[in-house]
Design a protein around this motif. Structure first.
Motif, mmCIF file in Angstrom:
data_model
loop_
_atom_site.group_PDB
_atom_site.id
_atom_site.type_symbol
_atom_site.label_atom_id
_atom_site.label_comp_id
_atom_site.label_asym_id
_atom_site.label_seq_id
_atom_site.Cartn_x
_atom_site.Cartn_y
_atom_site.Cartn_z
ATOM 1 N N SER A 46 -12.275 46.764 89.752
ATOM 2 C CA SER A 46 -13.206 45.722 90.183
ATOM 3 C C SER A 46 -14.430 45.665 89.283
ATOM 4 O O SER A 46 -14.920 44.586 88.946
ATOM 5 N N GLU A 47 -14.912 46.827 88.871
ATOM 6 C CA GLU A 47 -16.107 46.862 88.025
ATOM 7 C C GLU A 47 -15.849 46.246 86.656
ATOM 8 O O GLU A 47 -16.697 45.539 86.117
ATOM 9 N N ILE A 48 -14.678 46.481 86.094
ATOM 10 C CA ILE A 48 -14.388 45.889 84.787
ATOM 11 C C ILE A 48 -14.241 44.370 84.904
ATOM 12 O O ILE A 48 -14.638 43.631 84.008
ATOM 13 N N ILE A 49 -13.708 43.900 86.020
ATOM 14 C CA ILE A 49 -13.626 42.452 86.246
ATOM 15 C C ILE A 49 -15.033 41.861 86.325
ATOM 16 O O ILE A 49 -15.335 40.855 85.674
ATOM 17 N N ARG A 50 -15.901 42.483 87.114
ATOM 18 C CA ARG A 50 -17.277 41.979 87.238
ATOM 19 C C ARG A 50 -18.006 42.017 85.903
ATOM 20 O O ARG A 50 -18.761 41.107 85.572
ATOM 21 N N LYS A 51 -17.788 43.066 85.117
ATOM 22 C CA LYS A 51 -18.412 43.169 83.789
ATOM 23 C C LYS A 51 -17.923 42.042 82.892
ATOM 24 O O LYS A 51 -18.718 41.385 82.210
ATOM 25 N N ALA A 52 -16.623 41.771 82.893
ATOM 26 C CA ALA A 52 -16.067 40.697 82.069
ATOM 27 C C ALA A 52 -16.631 39.340 82.503
ATOM 28 O O ALA A 52 -16.939 38.487 81.655
ATOM 29 N N LEU A 53 -16.813 39.136 83.799
ATOM 30 C CA LEU A 53 -17.395 37.882 84.283
ATOM 31 C C LEU A 53 -18.850 37.742 83.844
ATOM 32 O O LEU A 53 -19.288 36.655 83.474
ATOM 33 N N ARG A 54 -19.612 38.844 83.881
ATOM 34 C CA ARG A 54 -21.019 38.796 83.443
ATOM 35 C C ARG A 54 -21.120 38.444 81.963
ATOM 36 O O ARG A 54 -22.057 37.771 81.543
ATOM 37 N N LEU A 55 -20.165 38.901 81.165
ATOM 38 C CA LEU A 55 -20.172 38.632 79.729
ATOM 39 C C LEU A 55 -19.676 37.233 79.389
ATOM 40 O O LEU A 55 -19.909 36.740 78.296
ATOM 41 N N SER A 56 -18.995 36.609 80.320
ATOM 42 C CA SER A 56 -18.416 35.283 80.090
ATOM 43 C C SER A 56 -19.406 34.189 80.475
ATOM 44 O O SER A 56 -20.185 34.332 81.411
ATOM 45 N N SER A 57 -19.340 33.095 79.759
ATOM 46 C CA SER A 57 -20.177 31.935 80.104
ATOM 47 C C SER A 57 -19.399 30.912 80.938
ATOM 48 O O SER A 57 -19.929 29.861 81.282
ATOM 49 N N ILE A 58 -18.160 31.222 81.268
ATOM 50 C CA ILE A 58 -17.314 30.304 82.022
ATOM 51 C C ILE A 58 -17.669 30.405 83.511
ATOM 52 O O ILE A 58 -17.787 31.505 84.049
ATOM 53 N N PRO A 59 -17.842 29.262 84.185
ATOM 54 C CA PRO A 59 -18.111 29.302 85.627
ATOM 55 C C PRO A 59 -16.993 30.045 86.359
ATOM 56 O O PRO A 59 -15.819 29.925 86.002
ATOM 57 N N HIS A 60 -17.387 30.813 87.376
ATOM 58 C CA HIS A 60 -16.379 31.608 88.075
ATOM 59 C C HIS A 60 -16.694 31.728 89.554
ATOM 60 O O HIS A 60 -17.823 31.561 89.988
ATOM 61 N N LEU A 61 -15.643 32.025 90.287
ATOM 62 C CA LEU A 61 -15.746 32.320 91.708
ATOM 63 C C LEU A 61 -15.109 33.686 91.897
ATOM 64 O O LEU A 61 -13.938 33.878 91.579
ATOM 65 N N TYR A 62 -15.898 34.646 92.363
ATOM 66 C CA TYR A 62 -15.413 36.002 92.617
ATOM 67 C C TYR A 62 -15.392 36.195 94.121
ATOM 68 O O TYR A 62 -16.407 36.047 94.786
ATOM 69 N N TYR A 63 -14.220 36.499 94.651
ATOM 70 C CA TYR A 63 -14.078 36.709 96.087
ATOM 71 C C TYR A 63 -13.366 38.023 96.333
ATOM 72 O O TYR A 63 -12.267 38.250 95.820
ATOM 73 N N GLU A 64 -14.004 38.887 97.104
ATOM 74 C CA GLU A 64 -13.383 40.160 97.466
ATOM 75 C C GLU A 64 -12.707 39.999 98.819
ATOM 76 O O GLU A 64 -13.361 39.799 99.838
ATOM 77 N N CYS A 65 -11.387 40.057 98.806
ATOM 78 C CA CYS A 65 -10.609 39.916 100.031
ATOM 79 C C CYS A 65 -10.841 41.113 100.939
ATOM 80 O O CYS A 65 -11.035 42.232 100.477
ATOM 81 N N LYS A 66 -10.811 40.845 102.210
ATOM 82 C CA LYS A 66 -10.982 41.890 103.221
ATOM 83 C C LYS A 66 -9.711 41.947 104.069
ATOM 84 O O LYS A 66 -8.907 41.023 104.074
ATOM 85 N N GLU A 67 -9.575 43.009 104.801
ATOM 86 C CA GLU A 67 -8.451 43.121 105.717
ATOM 87 C C GLU A 67 -8.824 42.361 106.987
ATOM 88 O O GLU A 67 -9.399 42.915 107.918
ATOM 89 N N THR A 68 -8.529 41.058 106.978
ATOM 90 C CA THR A 68 -8.928 40.178 108.068
ATOM 91 C C THR A 68 -7.915 39.049 108.199
ATOM 92 O O THR A 68 -6.913 39.018 107.498
#
Length: 118
Positions: A36-58
């Motif tokens: 998850s941390e590497i995904i968030r790091k890659a998103l911070r480095l990217s200029s592309i608009p993004h939606l990050y959603y952490e799924c829950k057990e629900t």
């Protein structure tokens, strides 16, 4: 946080993010390995608009509500109302006129929900 030995992974994500094609990336591995941390790091480095959603057990309706709120916030719209996860994802992809990134982190929590994308 330093990513020792993770430059290859960051580069691969960046390459996929910049692709002219629709890309689907599956990142898997043992728990607590930093996925998850590497995904968030890659998103911070990217200029592309993004939606990050952490799924829950629900339930699906809780995921629909949470994603609806997030999408409404991102697009600056009033609260959107959807009946299914499929409708939420259809709306996101229809709205995406330019490249966007959608991250469904902890996806296994969604796998029991049936989604049919065409």
């Amino acid at each position: 946080m330093a990513f020792i030995g993770r430059q290859d992974e960051l580069q691969r994500l960046e390459t996929a993010f910049k692709s002219d094609h629709l890309e689907t990336i599956l990142i898997y591995g043992r728990r607590r390995a930093g996925k998850s941390e590497i995904i968030r790091k890659a998103l911070r480095l990217s200029s592309i608009p993004h939606l990050y959603y952490e799924c829950k057990e629900t339930s699906e309706i809780n995921h629909v509500s949470s994603l609806s709120s997030l999408i409404s916030e991102i697009y600056g719209e009033q609260r959107l109302a959807f009946d299914s996860l499929e409708e939420v994802l259809d709306y996101f992809f229809e709205r995406a006129k330019e490249p966007q990134i959608l991250v469904l982190d902890e996806y296994p929590y969604l796998r029991s929900i049936r989604i049919y994308l065409l």
